[in-house]
Design a protein around this motif. Structure first.
Motif, short mmCIF file in Angstrom:
data_model
loop_
_atom_site.label_atom_id
_atom_site.label_comp_id
_atom_site.label_asym_id
_atom_site.label_seq_id
_atom_site.Cartn_x
_atom_site.Cartn_y
_atom_site.Cartn_z
N TYR A 174 0.84 -1.19 0.00
CA TYR A 174 0.00 0.00 0.00
C TYR A 174 0.88 1.25 0.00
N TYR A 175 0.57 2.14 -0.92
CA TYR A 175 1.35 3.38 -1.05
C TYR A 175 0.45 4.59 -0.84
N LEU A 176 0.86 5.49 0.02
CA LEU A 176 0.10 6.71 0.27
C LEU A 176 0.61 7.82 -0.65
N SER A 177 -0.18 8.14 -1.67
CA SER A 177 0.21 9.20 -2.61
C SER A 177 0.01 10.58 -1.98
N PHE A 178 -1.18 10.80 -1.41
CA PHE A 178 -1.52 12.09 -0.84
C PHE A 178 -2.39 11.90 0.40
N ILE A 179 -2.23 12.80 1.36
CA ILE A 179 -3.13 12.86 2.50
C ILE A 179 -3.24 14.31 2.93
N GLY A 180 -4.42 14.74 3.32
CA GLY A 180 -4.60 16.12 3.73
C GLY A 180 -5.87 16.31 4.53
N THR A 181 -5.85 17.29 5.41
CA THR A 181 -7.00 17.65 6.23
C THR A 181 -7.25 19.14 6.12
N LYS A 182 -8.48 19.54 6.07
CA LYS A 182 -8.80 20.96 6.03
C LYS A 182 -8.28 21.65 7.29
N ALA A 183 -7.89 22.91 7.13
CA ALA A 183 -7.22 23.65 8.20
C ALA A 183 -7.99 23.61 9.52
N GLU A 184 -9.31 23.80 9.46
CA GLU A 184 -10.10 23.87 10.68
C GLU A 184 -10.25 22.53 11.38
N SER A 185 -9.84 21.45 10.73
CA SER A 185 -10.01 20.12 11.32
C SER A 185 -8.69 19.45 11.68
N ARG A 186 -7.60 20.18 11.57
CA ARG A 186 -6.29 19.59 11.87
C ARG A 186 -6.08 19.45 13.37
N GLY A 187 -5.28 18.46 13.74
CA GLY A 187 -4.99 18.23 15.14
C GLY A 187 -6.09 17.52 15.90
N LYS A 188 -7.07 17.00 15.19
CA LYS A 188 -8.22 16.35 15.83
C LYS A 188 -8.25 14.84 15.58
N GLY A 189 -7.23 14.33 14.91
CA GLY A 189 -7.15 12.88 14.72
C GLY A 189 -7.67 12.36 13.40
N TYR A 190 -8.07 13.26 12.49
CA TYR A 190 -8.62 12.78 11.22
C TYR A 190 -7.54 12.10 10.37
N GLY A 191 -6.33 12.68 10.36
CA GLY A 191 -5.25 12.06 9.60
C GLY A 191 -4.94 10.67 10.11
N SER A 192 -4.90 10.52 11.43
CA SER A 192 -4.64 9.21 12.03
C SER A 192 -5.73 8.21 11.67
N ARG A 193 -6.96 8.70 11.60
CA ARG A 193 -8.08 7.82 11.24
C ARG A 193 -7.87 7.23 9.85
N LEU A 194 -7.43 8.06 8.90
CA LEU A 194 -7.24 7.58 7.53
C LEU A 194 -6.00 6.70 7.40
N LEU A 195 -4.99 6.99 8.21
CA LEU A 195 -3.80 6.13 8.20
C LEU A 195 -4.14 4.75 8.77
N SER A 196 -4.82 4.75 9.93
CA SER A 196 -5.14 3.48 10.60
C SER A 196 -6.05 2.60 9.74
N HIS A 197 -6.94 3.23 8.99
CA HIS A 197 -7.89 2.46 8.20
C HIS A 197 -7.18 1.52 7.22
N ILE A 198 -6.11 2.02 6.61
CA ILE A 198 -5.39 1.19 5.64
C ILE A 198 -4.30 0.36 6.31
N THR A 199 -3.61 0.91 7.31
CA THR A 199 -2.54 0.12 7.94
C THR A 199 -3.11 -1.11 8.65
N GLN A 200 -4.31 -0.99 9.19
CA GLN A 200 -4.93 -2.17 9.80
C GLN A 200 -5.25 -3.23 8.76
N ARG A 201 -5.70 -2.78 7.60
CA ARG A 201 -5.96 -3.73 6.51
C ARG A 201 -4.64 -4.35 6.04
N ALA A 202 -3.61 -3.53 5.93
CA ALA A 202 -2.31 -4.04 5.50
C ALA A 202 -1.81 -5.10 6.47
#
Length: 249
Positions: free
Chosen positions: A146-174
């Motif tokens: 699995y290769y992560l080409s791009f990841i991003g969160t809107k400014a007002e939602s940063r630091g709230k765990g959204y990036g980790s949510r998207l990382l975990s979703h695929i790393t758990q599958r991997a």
């Protein structure tokens, strides 16, 4: 009172992160045009602040990023690992390489070179070729990954765990599939985030002395590590020869 305020802030932060981890994940591709455009806007906003993009494109970085992201979306119309929160506040474009390779590399980002000063064309080409070489080498070592080409969160939602949510979703599958994950971090902050999810830096690359660093990172399947850790004591015990016991040549 300051302690109470800090505790309140901590609890609020923890609550926000808990909500982020419960966010439903949506899959999308270019065929879901409305959501794809919404996700593209999130990525463009986030990646326009990226140090490497800023180095290459300067004041044109928004056009630079938009061309690259749109190219990837269109080049992988049947993508099965592009994910986002339901409200598109956070987006990650994963690929299962080499199985999900863009059908047209030109559409997948090369047109962005026209938003780069000609004096930097050689450096951009050098960086792109280094990416491809790294991906080919990983594929030789571990097969599909699995290769992560791009990841991003809107400014007002940063630091709230959204990036980790998207990382975990695929790393758990991997982990479940026994696959490696690969990505490139373009700042020390993102490198630290990925490290918390098990990614290890195996190369730091600068396309020139003035360019910002790119951190090449990979993550082995945790399931494989757990299995290896479980059998190591047994191997070590079997290797112990009691004092006085005969040793075969």
């Amino acid at each position: 009172m300051a302690g109470l305020a800090n505790m309140s802030q901590f609890q609020t932060g923890e609550s926000q992160r808990h909500l982020a981890m419960e966010q439903p994940i949506c899959y999308f591709n270019w065929d879901q045009r409305q959501q794809a455009r919404s996700c593209m806007e999130t990525l463009v906003q986030a990646l326009s602040e990226d140090p490497v993009n800023s180095y290459f494109s300067g004041s044109k970085r928004r056009m630079f990023v938009q061309g690259e992201v749109k190219g990837y979306l269109k080049a992988l119309p049947a993508a099965t690992n592009f994910i986002a929160t339901a409200d598109s506040l956070a987006v990650a474009l994963w690929q299962l390489l080499p199985l999900e390779t863009p059908r047209n590399e030109l559409l997948a980002g090369w047109t962005r070179i026209f938003n780069v000063p000609p004096r930097l064309w050689g450096q951009l080409l050098k960086l792109e070729l280094h990416y491809e070489s790294a991906h080919e080498e990983i594929a030789k070592q571990v097969g599909s990954y699995y290769y992560l080409s791009f990841i991003g969160t809107k400014a007002e939602s940063r630091g709230k765990g959204y990036g980790s949510r998207l990382l975990s979703h695929i790393t758990q599958r991997a982990d479940a599939e026994g696959r490696w994950c690969l990505l490139e971090a373009t700042s020390e902050m993102s490198q630290a985030l990925y490290a918390r999810h098990g990614f290890v830096t195996y190369e730091i690359y600068r396309v020139s002395s003035k360019a910002p660093p790119v951190f090449f990172m990979k993550r082995p399947p945790t399931a494989a590590l757990v299995a290896a850790a479980a059998i190591m004591p047994a191997i070590a015990e079997a290797a112990v020869v009691p004092i006085g016991a005969p040793v075969s040549a």
